[in-house]
Write an enzyme that holds these catalytic residues in place. Structure first.
Site, PDB file in Angstrom:
ATOM      1  CD  GLU A  24      11.653   3.973   2.140  1.00 16.23           C
ATOM      2  OE1 GLU A  24      11.727   4.089   3.195  1.00 16.23           O
ATOM      3  OE2 GLU A  24      10.779   3.157   1.486  1.00 16.23           O
ATOM      4  CE  LYS A  85       7.537   3.728   9.854  1.00 13.14           C
ATOM      5  NZ  LYS A  85       6.900   2.486  10.054  1.00 13.14           N
ATOM      6  CG  ASP A 137      -1.845   1.411  11.452  1.00 13.23           C
ATOM      7  OD1 ASP A 137      -1.186   2.232  10.569  1.00 13.23           O
ATOM      8  OD2 ASP A 137      -0.806   0.604  11.965  1.00 13.23           O
ATOM      9  CB  SER A 139       0.649   4.031   5.256  1.00  9.90           C
ATOM     10  OG  SER A 139       1.935   4.674   5.157  1.00  9.90           O
ATOM     11  CB  ALA A 140       1.396   9.388   6.654  1.00 18.67           C
ATOM     12  CE  LYS A 158       6.091  -2.038   3.872  1.00 18.42           C
ATOM     13  NZ  LYS A 158       6.622  -0.824   3.243  1.00 18.42           N
TER      14      LYS A 158
HETATM   15  N1  PSU Z   1       9.700  -0.459   1.315  1.00 15.95           N
HETATM   16  C1  PSU Z   1      10.311  -1.732   1.671  1.00 15.95           C
HETATM   17  N2  PSU Z   1      10.573  -1.517   3.173  1.00 15.95           N
HETATM   18  C2  PSU Z   1      10.201  -0.605   4.153  1.00 15.95           C
HETATM   19  C3  PSU Z   1       9.381   0.306   3.753  1.00 15.95           C
HETATM   20  C4  PSU Z   1       9.202   0.203   2.385  1.00 15.95           C
HETATM   21  O1  PSU Z   1      10.663  -2.537   1.191  1.00 15.95           O
HETATM   22  O2  PSU Z   1      10.583  -0.857   5.170  1.00 15.95           O
HETATM   23  C5  PSU Z   1       9.051   1.484   4.671  1.00 15.95           C
HETATM   24  C6  PSU Z   1       8.835   2.859   3.799  1.00 15.95           C
HETATM   25  O3  PSU Z   1       9.505   3.821   4.372  1.00 15.95           O
HETATM   26  C7  PSU Z   1       7.237   3.187   3.953  1.00 15.95           C
HETATM   27  C8  PSU Z   1       6.898   2.388   5.480  1.00 15.95           C
HETATM   28  O4  PSU Z   1       6.942   4.400   4.095  1.00 15.95           O
HETATM   29  O5  PSU Z   1       7.841   0.962   5.213  1.00 15.95           O
HETATM   30  C9  PSU Z   1       5.764   2.133   5.816  1.00 15.95           C
HETATM   31  O6  PSU Z   1       5.450   2.592   7.317  1.00 15.95           O
HETATM   32  P1  PSU Z   1       3.933   2.693   7.920  1.00 15.95           P
HETATM   33  O7  PSU Z   1       3.357   1.486   7.638  1.00 15.95           O
HETATM   34  O8  PSU Z   1       4.241   2.818   9.436  1.00 15.95           O
HETATM   35  O9  PSU Z   1       3.546   3.966   7.285  1.00 15.95           O
HETATM   36 MN    MN Z   2       0.780   3.038  10.495  1.00 14.44          MN
END
Ligand code: PSU
Ligand code: MN
Length: 303
Positions: A24, A85, A137, A139-140, A158
């Protein structure tokens, strides 16, 4: 016509049935500071290569979805500021406008499927945020795992997230969460989360077989492989807890919302740990790249 372009190397590998691993780009533009972001992007590609697969970093550049970036394109993306993003919702709009953007886990899965790539390595997936019962919130990335047939290798959700709720949503969505080589769900920077992983597998071959079988029995969606960070690189969960709490408190005080939440938290944890979280993040992505390459190798053999 779909504005999709394979790099010559990726096109050649796919045509030959050779193993390819998708990577990614949001982790490059929003997940890590410069210059560690570009160093990591290159190091992760090198890991994939030394494990016998071809890396395909995904990104939208000038209205074209790229599967595989040249060295110059990678540098351009890593040095750019204010890159969009892109998740599932954004992809078609940005392609229409001729924009440039980095793909999240969700958008990278979509891109990988379009490009004909079955395995994808990242750091950690997005999930259910703490306080989601009020903020909604989620994530998709989770929905995407439920509908797009790509096996995603991550070091778990995470640790900034609500991990029990993330597991619940993944269960509801029918996403297999498979810990690699241990019973416990890993938590990104740490090997342990205190939560049992729903499933466990101990080899790349088994993971590849399950991927194939999912398709054969007509199940949509992919698999989440939760690959623990190597012992020598981990930060124990107890050490991170106060740091995560502080970063979450600051995000709330500053009214950080929507797409900005995850990048804000990762950046603050990087500052508060004086770089230790980034060092661990880099190590775990490389570790995931190696496992993803092994899975891609098994899938290539079974074709
Ligand atoms: N893994 C990492 N660092 C990141 C991400 C993943 O080590 O920054 C990113 C990925 O692109 C993941 C995003 O899809 O964080 C999640 O964002 P959100 O919580 O807004 O969906
Ligand atoms: Mn989000």
């Amino acid at each position: 016509m779909i504005p999709l372009q394979h790099s010559p190397e990726v096109a050649e590998a796919l045509a030959a049935g050779a193993p390819v691993v998708a990577l990614e780009s949001t982790i490059i533009t929003h997940g890590m500071p410069y210059p560690q972001n570009i160093e990591t992007a290159r190091a992760v590609e090198a890991e994939v290569r030394s494990a016998g697969a071809v890396p395909a970093t995904m990104a939208v550049l000038g209205g074209t979805l790229h599967a595989g970036l040249t060295s110059d394109q990678l540098t351009e993306l890593a040095e750019a500021t204010h890159v969009a993003k892109l998740s599932r919702a954004d992809l078609a709009v940005h392609l229409t406008r001729g924009g440039t953007g980095a793909t999240t886990v969700a958008a990278t899965m979509i891109a990988a499927r379009l490009a004909g790539i079955e395995v994808f390595a990242t750091g950690g997936i997005g999930g259910v945020h703490r306080g989601a019962e009020l903020s909604f919130d989620i994530s998709a990335d989770l929905q995407e795992l439920a509908q797009t047939a790509v096996t995603v290798v991550a070091a778990g959700p995470k640790a900034i997230l609500d991990l029990p709720k993330t597991l619940e949503v993944l269960e509801t969505l029918g996403v297999p969460v498979i810990a690699y080589g241990q019973d416990e769900l890993p938590a990104f920077w740490s090997r342990g989360s205190g939560l049992a992983a729903p499933l466990r597998m101990d080899s790349a071959a088994e993971i590849a077989s399950a991927h194939r079988l999912r398709g054969m029995i007509g199940l949509p969606g992919g698999q989440l492989i939760a690959n623990p960070i190597p012992v020598e690189d981990e930060i124990p969960a107890a050490d991170l807890l106060p740091v995560i709490q502080q970063a979450l408190g600051e995000a709330e005080d500053q009214g950080i919302a929507a797409k900005a939440v995850t990048p804000f938290l990762l950046q603050r944890i990087f500052e508060l740990t004086e770089g230790a979280s980034l060092t661990a993040n880099i190590a775990l992505v490389k570790n995931n790249a190696r496992l993803a390459a092994a899975i891609a190798g098994e899938l290539a053999q079974s074709r």
